[in-house]
Design a protein around this motif. Structure first.
Motif, PDB file in Angstrom:
ATOM      1  N   ALA A 114      -8.378  12.896  -0.971  1.00 49.55           N
ATOM      2  CA  ALA A 114      -8.516  11.609  -0.263  1.00 49.55           C
ATOM      3  C   ALA A 114      -7.283  10.722  -0.427  1.00 49.55           C
ATOM      4  O   ALA A 114      -7.056   9.816   0.372  1.00 49.55           O
ATOM      5  N   ALA A 115      -6.471  10.981  -1.458  1.00 50.67           N
ATOM      6  CA  ALA A 115      -5.269  10.166  -1.661  1.00 50.67           C
ATOM      7  C   ALA A 115      -4.069  10.732  -0.907  1.00 50.67           C
ATOM      8  O   ALA A 115      -3.013  10.110  -0.863  1.00 50.67           O
ATOM      9  N   LEU A 116      -4.244  11.914  -0.333  1.00 45.60           N
ATOM     10  CA  LEU A 116      -3.133  12.565   0.379  1.00 45.60           C
ATOM     11  C   LEU A 116      -3.342  12.572   1.894  1.00 45.60           C
ATOM     12  O   LEU A 116      -2.401  12.350   2.658  1.00 45.60           O
ATOM     13  N   SER A 122       0.813  -1.215   0.000  1.00 49.89           N
ATOM     14  CA  SER A 122       0.000   0.000   0.000  1.00 49.89           C
ATOM     15  C   SER A 122       0.847   1.266   0.000  1.00 49.89           C
ATOM     16  O   SER A 122       1.868   1.339   0.671  1.00 49.89           O
ATOM     17  N   ASN A 123       0.386   2.220  -0.776  1.00 52.43           N
ATOM     18  CA  ASN A 123       0.884   3.594  -0.664  1.00 52.43           C
ATOM     19  C   ASN A 123      -0.321   4.413  -0.208  1.00 52.43           C
ATOM     20  O   ASN A 123      -1.008   5.031  -1.008  1.00 52.43           O
ATOM     21  N   PRO A 124      -0.597   4.377   1.093  1.00 55.64           N
ATOM     22  CA  PRO A 124      -1.840   5.019   1.562  1.00 55.64           C
ATOM     23  C   PRO A 124      -1.656   6.533   1.661  1.00 55.64           C
ATOM     24  O   PRO A 124      -0.530   7.021   1.543  1.00 55.64           O
ATOM     25  N   PRO A 125      -2.752   7.268   1.889  1.00 60.26           N
ATOM     26  CA  PRO A 125      -2.605   8.701   2.129  1.00 60.26           C
ATOM     27  C   PRO A 125      -1.804   8.881   3.417  1.00 60.26           C
ATOM     28  O   PRO A 125      -2.147   8.265   4.426  1.00 60.26           O
TER      29      PRO A 125
HETATM   30  N1  GLN Z   1       4.111  11.013  -2.110  1.00 59.94           N
HETATM   31  C1  GLN Z   1       2.999  11.885  -2.210  1.00 59.94           C
HETATM   32  C2  GLN Z   1       3.438  13.324  -2.036  1.00 59.94           C
HETATM   33  O1  GLN Z   1       4.482  13.562  -1.502  1.00 59.94           O
HETATM   34  C3  GLN Z   1       1.956  11.564  -1.153  1.00 59.94           C
HETATM   35  C4  GLN Z   1       1.313  10.312  -1.444  1.00 59.94           C
HETATM   36  C5  GLN Z   1       0.613   9.752  -0.262  1.00 59.94           C
HETATM   37  O2  GLN Z   1       0.084  10.434   0.616  1.00 59.94           O
HETATM   38  N2  GLN Z   1       0.622   8.483  -0.252  1.00 59.94           N
HETATM   39  O3  GLN Z   1       2.764  14.225  -2.449  1.00 59.94           O
END
Ligand code: GLN
Length: 285
Positions: free
Chosen positions: A213-215, A189-192
């Motif tokens: 929602a992804a952040l 997973s790469n969760p928020p």
């Molecule tokens: N890596 C993304 C960023 O720095 C964040 C992604 C996440 O929250 N999984 O903007």
């Protein structure tokens, strides 16, 4: 206007707007308009642009100047060398996440089972699940997201990369949409993970165009790890692993969350900039 002049003018405009790598970005936009590769532009610097091409370029450069991400303007990006469509329903795949995916497929390829099963929790564009299916050719994947709009993008990407028949797409908030009687060898997973208050400080391309929602990982950015630490064991095979990406400075808290929930933290690895970015853990028996 010639190709070279168009690149120079666009590049000056983008630089004034504070866009990083303005020359490269201008070249990529012009290559897109001319339906050619960026490096081919160098063979054709003196070519005159048609009015329709100049108009099309102006439009794209203006969008980029308003900080719309290049990937959104072009409509796709590359993840682990695989074409990945993106839009505002999904997080634009980041280079560091390629390392996470690589950890995942390397693990799947060491397993001596006929069909290693993996779950990509919060799949977004589907980039991780698709890379795993592609680079671990015996594997079968489940790609879960709570957003049906994101899953539509993920499905399209799986089809483009011809792994759609090996991935099930599950719309679910948490694990409720999954069947615990068929546990996974790998949950990835790469969760928020951005602490809610920090979102306002991110660059405009991210803050305005990546789905919130992804952040948003809750006030301390760690909510999804607490959830996974508590809930993932029921969905993991004996000897299975959980591999997650995390944010800047979260490694100590994260190790603590997993250790106190009965996991063994196996490794913490860095990203391309040598910052700790990935944690692998297994269930303690
Ligand atoms: N890596 C993304 C960023 O720095 C964040 C992604 C996440 O929250 N999984 O903007």
């Amino acid at each position: 206007m010639t190709v070279l002049e168009a690149i120079q003018r666009s590049s000056d405009f983008l630089a004034k707007k504070g866009v990083d790598s303005s020359r490269l970005q201008s070249e990529l936009l012009l290559a897109h308009v001319l339906k050619t590769q960026r490096l081919k532009l160098y063979l054709d610097f003196e070519r005159k642009l048609a009015d329709s091409e100049t108009d099309a370029l102006r439009d794209l450069v203006k969008r980029r100047g308003n900080r719309e991400p290049l990937q959104h303007i072009l409509g796709s990006t590359s993840f682990c060398g695989l074409e990945t469509k993106v839009n505002y329903h999904v997080l634009v795949p980041r280079p560091e996440t390629e390392l996470l995916a690589e950890e995942g497929w390397n693990f799947l390829n060491t397993l001596e089972v006929s069909e290693p099963r993996f779950l990509d929790f919060g799949t977004g564009s589907g980039c991780i699940a698709i890379a795993l299916a592609h680079f671990a050719p015996k594997s079968r994947g489940w790609a879960l997201d709570k957003s049906s709009d994101a899953l539509a993008v993920a499905k399209e990407n799986a089809t483009i990369n011809e792994v759609h028949h090996r991935i099930d797409f599950v719309q679910s908030d948490g694990f409720s949409g999954l069947n615990a009687s068929c546990p996974f060898h790998l949950i990835i997973s790469n969760p928020p993970y951005i602490p809610a208050e920090e979102i306002a400080t991110l660059q405009e391309e991210v803050r305005k165009y990546d789905p919130h929602a992804a952040l948003d990982g809750s006030p301390d950015g760690l909510e999804f790890y607490r959830f996974l630490a508590a809930e993932a064991p029921a969905f993991l095979e004996q000897g299975g692993k959980l591999i997650v990406e995390f944010g800047d400075g979260q490694e100590t808290s994260l190790s603590e969350i997993f250790r106190t929930s009965g996991w063994t933290v196996e490794s913490i690895k860095n990203d391309y900039t040598e910052r700790p970015r990935m944690l692998a853990a297994s269930k303690r028996n």
